[in-house]
Design an enzyme around this catalytic site. Structure first.
Site, short mmCIF file in Angstrom:
data_model
loop_
_atom_site.label_atom_id
_atom_site.label_comp_id
_atom_site.label_asym_id
_atom_site.label_seq_id
_atom_site.Cartn_x
_atom_site.Cartn_y
_atom_site.Cartn_z
N ASP A 1 0.03 -6.66 4.74
CA ASP A 1 -0.44 -5.54 5.55
C ASP A 1 -1.47 -4.71 4.78
O ASP A 1 -1.44 -4.63 3.55
CB ASP A 1 0.76 -4.66 5.93
CG ASP A 1 0.40 -3.52 6.85
OD1 ASP A 1 0.03 -3.80 8.00
OD2 ASP A 1 0.49 -2.35 6.42
N ASN B 1 0.81 -1.21 0.00
CA ASN B 1 0.00 0.00 0.00
C ASN B 1 0.84 1.27 0.00
O ASN B 1 0.48 2.25 -0.65
CB ASN B 1 -0.92 0.01 1.22
CG ASN B 1 -1.73 1.27 1.32
OD1 ASN B 1 -2.55 1.56 0.46
ND2 ASN B 1 -1.49 2.06 2.36
N GLU C 1 -4.22 -8.96 6.38
CA GLU C 1 -4.78 -8.13 7.44
C GLU C 1 -5.77 -7.15 6.82
O GLU C 1 -5.39 -6.17 6.17
CB GLU C 1 -3.67 -7.35 8.17
CG GLU C 1 -4.18 -6.45 9.27
CD GLU C 1 -3.81 -4.98 9.09
OE1 GLU C 1 -4.09 -4.19 10.00
OE2 GLU C 1 -3.25 -4.62 8.04
N HIS D 1 -6.63 -1.68 1.50
CA HIS D 1 -6.19 -0.45 0.84
C HIS D 1 -5.46 -0.70 -0.48
O HIS D 1 -4.85 0.22 -1.04
CB HIS D 1 -5.31 0.35 1.80
CG HIS D 1 -6.03 0.80 3.04
ND1 HIS D 1 -7.04 1.73 3.01
CD2 HIS D 1 -5.91 0.40 4.34
CE1 HIS D 1 -7.50 1.91 4.24
NE2 HIS D 1 -6.84 1.12 5.06
#
Length: 574
Positions: free
Chosen positions: A308, A180, A351, A312
């Site tokens: 992670d 991201n 996540e 997004h």
């Protein structure tokens, strides 16, 4: 061992049939004491994807194996614990390898080690919280160069040694990865890379005047990642959007992974000393990131990623990462047949903030599992976990094509109540699904200083090697190694056998693995085993070490709080 057990059961069944016309004999008295030199329990571990036991460690806060790399790039610690909360503390790859050799992870039943991103981070610090502390990238979320190791983490040789040592114990290595965003442009890194956006005197910057030394109106910011690579609220860049996919999370620059435009290396990276990054023909931002991340797999045999901030980044990017990582791991295994654990595929967990244990559309975009935020929130049920266990088993038993990674403590939420960690260990390591142990939950690691504007920093304190709760550690080790032997705990059909005392069974139809577990039981007890185990069958209590024989659908033994029953071959001479 299975043949010996089957022979015993056949003898018992034949004897019962032969005596059917006679009055039934009373069942033999259950054995309630340990038997010397008894054989090992019969275990069915299953494939890794069916029973992951993941140990998540913030590498910098775990074990310092090489003090020579502690002050890499001129990084320094602070004088007080409060001020030092966001600095690099010295933990590294060599420290992890040392603990592997000591057997720390194997004794917990761990089969995967999730480490914070070890690739190179921004060199300096940014303002942490409300001007409370110097925030360095010790956690691995402020990437500078995806192609090289951060010197604080160690060397290529130390990473290779870590992977080989883990693989020799059947333990996979998982990298935390971020697609991201990269890191902020901090003052030190800007100075070192020649990004001319700093005012004179920046060397004296402190927490209160830090931003006054950066000229945020200067178009020289284009020499950093540049408009084609990231969104950033800076001159010449596209501003971050308002939706999940285009926003700037915590004001971090947002990679334009959805862009179809081909790009060249950013100017700073092209000139950066030591980088392995090169221009790739006809390649998008996403293509570069996928190549950089999967090169770690191709070169070192990294077994999986924890991704992670999944929500997004567009799902297609994650699917591309998984596809290319799977190819890279297969290539590495073909070249290193003696260094691989097995031929199981690359594994990826994501996540996505707030997801529970249910199936999510992202399971169709490369994710074998998603982190389960629901589990920690149901901590009130840990003392009486039947509703929790039965609901999770309905979702996750068998092989539904997805899994859920449960946790009780996290670096992004909070540490579980330090007074209830034994209870938490039982809930986590006996629950259906996959299990993630956060470093120090097994030892009673206390939280660190708590910045008022960033309380998550307190969850990342140094490992408490000198104040380990030994009783707690023994409890977690017994549970973890039991779970590692039994895929039924993760994937089996769940049945409550008794409410008080609380006893349940798990039965995995695919592997025929069976377990019976009792919680909160003390002293001389008689426990039902239902139809899980048959009369005359020998069992091993992995918690107390006793071996017992089933009689009348029950076993009698001296319980030490928890009972973990598994099949055992009969003792010699029986």
């Amino acid at each position: 061992m299975h043949s010996r057990l089957n022979l015993l059961l056949a003898v018992v069944a034949t004897a019962t049939a032969a005596c059917s016309s006679a009055p039934p004999a009373p069942p033999p008295a259950p054995v309630s004491r340990a038997i010397a030199a008894a054989p090992a329990p019969l275990a069915v571990a299953g494939d890794f994807a069916d029973n992951p036991i993941v140990y998540f460690v913030v590498t910098d806060r775990f074990e310092n194996g090489n003090k020579a790399n502690d002050n890499s790039y001129g990084r320094r610690r602070e004088a007080t614990a409060k001020d030092d909360v966001g600095t690099f503390h010295g933990g590294d790859l060599k420290g992890l390898a040392n603990k592997l050799r000591e057997g720390w992870f194997k004794q917990l039943g761990v089969n995967a080690l999730w480490i914070t991103a070890p690739y190179e981070q921004i060199h300096g610090w940014v303002v942490g919280g409300n001007k409370e502390f110097k925030h360095y990238a010790y956690h691995g979320y402020y990437a500078l160069d995806y192609t090289t190791l951060d010197a604080n983490m160690g060397t290529a040789g130390e990473l290779r040694d870590l992977v080989e040592t883990a693989h020799s114990q059947g333990i996979r290595i998982l990298f935390d990865v971020v697609m991201n965003h990269p890191g902020y442009l901090d003052i030190q890194t800007a100075s070192e890379l020649g990004v001319k956006v700093l005012w004179p005197g920046h060397q004296s910057a402190n927490l209160r005047n830090y931003h006054g030394f950066i000229d945020y109106n200067n178009f020289a910011f284009g020499d950093w990642w540049g408009r084609d690579w990231v969104r950033a609220g800076l001159p010449g860049y596209i501003d971050g959007g308002r939706d999940d996919l285009t926003m700037q999370l915590a004001y971090l620059p947002d990679f334009r992974t959805e862009s179809k435009q081909t790009v060249k290396l950013p100017r700073f990276l092209r000139a950066k000393p030591g980088t392995k990054a090169v221009d790739l023909p006809d390649t998008t931002v996403r293509g570069y990131l996928v190549k950089w991340l999967t090169d770690w797999v191709r070169e070192y045999g990294i077994d999986g990623f924890r991704a992670d901030t999944v929500k997004h980044v567009e799902p297609e990017a994650w699917l591309e990462l998984k596809t290319e990582a799977a190819k890279a791991l297969a290539e590495w295994k073909a070249k290193n047949p003696t260094k691989k654990i097995d031929d199981q595929p690359f594994w990826m967990v994501g996540e996505h903030w707030g997801l529970g244990p249910e199936r999510h559309k992202l399971h169709d975009f490369g994710f074998d599992a998603m982190i389960n935020f629901d589990f920690q929130q149901r901590s009130r049920e840990f003392a009486k976990p039947e509703a929790l266990f039965s609901s999770y088993a309905k979702l996750l038993s068998g092989r539904p094509g997805f899994s859920s990674l449960n946790y009780v403590s996290s670096h992004d939420t909070e540490l579980f109540d330090r007074q209830r960690l034994a209870e938490a260990g039982s809930a986590l390591l006996l629950a259906p699904g996959a299990a993630q142990i956060f470093y120090g939950d097994e030892t009673g690691r206390p939280p660190g200083p708590v910045p008022s504007s960033d309380p998550q920093q307190a969850t990342r304190s140094d490992m408490n090697w000198h104040s380990i709760d030994q009783a707690l550690l023994a409890h977690w080790r017994k549970l973890g190694t039991f779970r590692a032997r039994h895929v039924a705990l993760a994937r089996g059909a769940h049945q409550m056998l008794s409410e008080s005392p609380y006893v349940f069974s798990r039965n995995d139809a695919r592997t025929a693995d069976l377990v019976v577990v009792a919680l909160n039981v003390q002293g001389d007890v008689t426990l039902p085993v239902g139809s899980a185990f048959t009369d005359g069958q020998w069992l091993h209590d992995a918690y107390s070490g006793q071996r017992v024989v089933v009689a009348g659908g029950k076993v009698a033994l001296k319980a030490a709080g928890t009972v973990l029953l598994e099949r055992s071959a009969p003792p010699a001479g029986r």
